[in-house]
Structure formats: structure tokens, C-alpha cells
Design a protein around this motif. Structure first.
Motif, PDB file in Angstrom:
ATOM      1  N   ARG A  37       0.831  -1.203   0.000  1.00 55.65           N
ATOM      2  CA  ARG A  37       0.000   0.000   0.000  1.00 55.65           C
ATOM      3  C   ARG A  37       0.869   1.257   0.000  1.00 55.65           C
ATOM      4  O   ARG A  37       0.571   2.227  -0.711  1.00 55.65           O
ATOM      5  CB  ARG A  37      -0.921  -0.003   1.223  1.00 55.65           C
ATOM      6  N   GLU A  38       1.942   1.255   0.778  1.00 54.44           N
ATOM      7  CA  GLU A  38       2.839   2.419   0.815  1.00 54.44           C
ATOM      8  C   GLU A  38       3.505   2.632  -0.541  1.00 54.44           C
ATOM      9  O   GLU A  38       3.626   3.770  -1.013  1.00 54.44           O
ATOM     10  CB  GLU A  38       3.884   2.223   1.904  1.00 54.44           C
ATOM     11  N   SER A  39       3.938   1.566  -1.181  1.00 58.89           N
ATOM     12  CA  SER A  39       4.565   1.676  -2.499  1.00 58.89           C
ATOM     13  C   SER A  39       3.604   2.268  -3.518  1.00 58.89           C
ATOM     14  O   SER A  39       3.984   3.123  -4.339  1.00 58.89           O
ATOM     15  CB  SER A  39       5.029   0.298  -2.971  1.00 58.89           C
TER      16      SER A  39
ATOM     17  N   ARG B 289       0.986   4.191  -2.895  1.00 56.13           N
ATOM     18  CA  ARG B 289       0.752   5.610  -2.600  1.00 56.13           C
ATOM     19  C   ARG B 289       1.918   6.463  -3.096  1.00 56.13           C
ATOM     20  O   ARG B 289       1.709   7.553  -3.650  1.00 56.13           O
ATOM     21  CB  ARG B 289       0.541   5.804  -1.097  1.00 56.13           C
ATOM     22  N   ASP B 290       3.129   5.967  -2.920  1.00 56.00           N
ATOM     23  CA  ASP B 290       4.302   6.697  -3.418  1.00 56.00           C
ATOM     24  C   ASP B 290       4.263   6.807  -4.945  1.00 56.00           C
ATOM     25  O   ASP B 290       4.628   7.846  -5.516  1.00 56.00           O
ATOM     26  CB  ASP B 290       5.590   5.996  -2.985  1.00 56.00           C
TER      27      ASP B 290
END
Length: 422
Positions: free
Chosen positions: A331-333, A335-336
């Protein structure tokens, strides 16, 4: 180079995935596939979610090989076998009992997920004496006629060639800022309504083929209240979202209020892609007569052996902790990555390791999918074609995901910029 015309000459035109990924694969391990040219691909399709532990996991392959070498029965209808007994014991001990589901029994309807859905619909109708079923737009439950009636894909529904009755399709959870579709459903089912009282409400907590639509906890709890109010059973189709795909073994564990009456499982249940499906039935709903629902391939013992071996993962605290960590990293990847794109071009979608990107257009999503394949990354689109769906094996390490995420990000950004310049 292997001659691919053999497929054109001898296989039906109905084939689909091979048209998007035109290679001939001959070897697989973990999250990798190799084609006949020796090219290595990162597989984020994972057999449409049937390979949650990657290709050919050694611990599972070893058990299956030993079983075959020992002469164990492969096909046994629903006869008692040692392979089935061990699966029943382990699944109860590792999954059902710790999660408070000890009052569920297991039914093996056959090798395919759609058969679990068919059995669930049939049992719900038997238990309640009703015919109608509530299902949701965007849902995918299979291509056999009963489950297809609850599936909203226009392509699949047209192919049925007949009327698909006894299902009422309603709106899924549309999220904050939109009308409460659970409340609307309750109003629709009021006693004076023309909609027939339902035998069941059938849902996915995350619509995979529908485009990674995620239902909120409040909405899912609301659906349980609706079902109780109208005397309907709740069926959760956890065929793609289950077996750890959203962070916990069942996708609905974060919503104890939901407490489904029936749960459909398949895909990664066998641990290595062997055909296997199961229907979990709350004991008081298990009203079958012996043989009332049957099928030849209820006793696929290789799948029982493999599925038992797969449960070793869920007995490992390190693996249990890793799965949600991987979901957070994904999820963080994503969003980035969205932050690298022009505003409005894409948003994140999904939950946990069942996540992806929702693009502004299906054309862009398809361009990205094709570009990823050229970069040796396999991923599919879903929903209305705008969603790129990523299903990495749960066994992928955080460092392996970081390396893959970097390649995805660069490819998506490059494709987006080229598209803008065109």
C-alpha cells in the motif's frame, strides 16, 4: 523458439489470459515464471490468487511427492481417507478453533470455486425455503449458471444464452459520502416490497474481479443486520480474498459482527494451485440429506495433502506477522507511485496484498499492463478495465517486494509520460 501455433490449431478460442501474456512458460518457482526462451518474469497474477504461497513451494511439493510415492489414493469420492482426516484435523486446529469458528463444518463440493458457491446457494434455499438471493453489482462468483446469476460481468452473462433467475442485484458499498446501500437494501426488503424475501445475501468483502472495491466494516455489519431482519443467511465468497490475501486467513476477521452462515473457499486452499473448493457451513445450517449434493471430485486427496502442508504457514508466527507487513509495504509503495503521477491519473485500490491502481481510463490501464509485461512483470486488469490488480505471493519478502515495486513504479511513470506526450 517454441511454435505457439499449436494453441491456435487445437485449443478453443475461449482462452483469455494467454492473449494478454503471449509467452510459453515451462518453469516456475516462488514469484517467478520462466518461458521457453529462458526469460524470467515476476508473477503478480499468481494464478488469479490461487498461488498465495508462490509457485511450487518446496514444503508442499515434498509432501505431495511423498504421498504419491507411497501409493496413497488420489481420487476417493467422499470416502474416508487418511489425507482427508489430516486436513480436517489441521484446518480445525489451525484456522477454525483459534478464530472462534469451531461450530462450522466443512463440505467439499468439488474442485472449483464456482461449485462452492453453487452449494452455498442451494443450501441457503433449502434451509430457508426461499428462492431469491441478494447479490451485488461488481461481484464475481463463477461462470456456472447458479453462480453466474450472481455475477455481473456482461461478457459472462451474455455467454449464458439463457435467463439467469432468482437473484436480485443491488449496489455494493460505495464508501463515505455516498448513500448507505445497506440501509437502502433493508428498505427494499420491507414487507410491502415487490422484491421476494431472500434466502441469502451473497457478498465479497473485497471485489477482486469487480475492480478491488472494498466494503467497510460498518457496511458489512449492516448487511448482517439486514439478513437477520429479513431471515436470510449471509454467504461470504472468500475464494479470492481469503487464505490470507487481505492480511488474515479470512477476509472478514476484522468484522466479528458479520459472522457468516456460509463461507466459500477455493483458489489458494490447496496451497499450490491444485483444484480444491470448500464450503464452511455453520453447524445448525448443515441440513443436507446424505448425497443430496454430490460430485465425483469431492475426494481430491493430493489437494488435501497439499492443503494440510499449506497450513504449516499459518502455524508459523513469523509468517502470520509477515503477511500484514507485506500488505502495508504494498500500500505504501502504491501511494508513493501515485504521488509520482500527474494529479487525477490514478488512485490506490484494494486492501492488503490484494491491491492495485485505479487509472483514469481503461486505455491507460491496459497500456500499463502491456508495458509491465514487456518489463517481465505479469499483472492483470479488472473491474471495468481501469484497475491494475497486483496479487504477489504472500511469501515474497519485503526486500523482494521493494525491488519489484521500484520496477513497477518506473514502468508506470514512463508509460504515463509517453501517453501524455502522444
Amino acid at each position: 523458439m517454441m511454435d505457439q501455433t499449436v494453441f491456435e490449431r487445437h485449443e478453443s478460442k475461449v482462452r483469455s489470459y494467454c492473449r494478454s501474456f503471449p509467452a510459453v512458460f515451462e518453469r516456475a518457482s516462488g514469484h517467478y515464471l520462466w518461458d521457453t526462451e529462458g526469460r524470467r518474469y515476476v508473477d503478480l497474477l499468481s494464478g488469479a490468487g490461487s498461488l498465495n504461497y508462490g509457485h511450487n513451494p518446496a514444503r508442499i511439493v515434498e509432501r505431495v511427492t511423498e504421498y504419491l510415492a507411497g501409493g496413497g489414493p488420489v481420487q476417493s469420492l467422499d470416502l474416508h481417507t487418511t489425507a482427508k482426516a489430516e486436513f480436517l484435523r489441521r484446518f480445525s486446529a489451525e484456522v477454525l478453533a483459534p478464530k472462534g469458528f469451531g461450530d462450522y463444518v466443512m463440505q467439499f463440493p468439488g474442485p472449483a470455486g464456482t461449485l462452492a458457491v453453487e452449494a452455498a446457494l442451494k443450501l441457503a434455499r433449502k434451509v430457508t425455503g426461499r428462492a431469491n438471493v441478494i447479490a451485488f453489482r461488481g461481484g464475481f462468483h463463477g461462470a456456472s449458471l447458479g453462480s453466474l446469476a450472481a455475477t455481473t460481468s456482461p461478457l459472462l452473462r451474455r455467454a449464458a444464452g439463457t435467463i439467469l433467475p432468482s437473484v436480485t442485484l443491488v449496489d455494493y458499498d460505495n464508501g463515505p459520502g455516498h448513500p448507505d446501500t445497506a440501509a437502502e437494501l433493508l428498505h427494499m426488503l420491507r414487507p410491502t416490497s415487490r422484491v421476494a424475501p431472500p434466502a441469502a445475501i451473497l457478498l465479497e468483502t473485497v471485489q477482486g474481479e469487480g475492480g478491488l472495491n472494498v466494503a467497510s466494516r460498518a457496511w458489512l455489519a449492516g448487511i448482517r443486520r439486514v439478513a437477520d431482519a429479513v431471515g436470510a443467511l449471509v454467504i461470504v465468497d472468500d475464494i479470492q480474498a481469503g487464505c490470507g490475501r487481505t492480511g488474515t486467513f479470512f477476509s472478514f476477521e476484522h468484522v466479528p459482527e458479520l459472522r457468516p452462515d456460509l463461507v466459500c473457499l477455493s483458489k489458494s486452499l490447496s496451497g499450490m494451485g491444485l483444484p480444491m473448493a470448500m464450503l464452511l457451513v455453520r453447524r445448525d445450517r448443515d441440513q443436507w440429506e446424505p448425497g443430496e449434493h454430490n460430485g465425483t471430485f469431492r475426494g481430491q486427496n493430493l489437494a488435501f495433502v497439499a492443503g494440510t502442508a499449506a497450513l504449516d504457514y499459518w502455524a508459523d508466527p513469523a509468517f502470520v506477522a509477515h503477511v500484514p507487513e507485506l500488505g502495508v509495504a504494498i500500500r505504501e509503495s502504491l501511494r508513493d507511485l501515485v504521488a509520482r503521477l500527474p494529479e487525477g491519473m490514478a488512485t490506490t485500490a484494494g486492501r492488503g496484498t490484494m491491491s492495485g491502481l485505479r487509472f483514469a481510463s481503461a486505455q491507460l490501464a491496459e497500456q500499463v499492463r502491456a508495458a509491465l509485461f514487456r518489463a517481465s512483470i505479469i499483472a492483470e486488469t479488472s473491474g471495468d478495465g481501469r484497475v491494475l490488480k497486483l496479487l504477489p505471493p504472500l511469501t515474497m519478502s519485503l526486500s523482494e517486494w521493494a525491488e519489484t515495486a521500484g520496477r513497477i513504479s518506473d514502468t508506470v511513470v514512463e508509460t504515463a509520460l509517453v501517453g501524455m506526450a502522444a
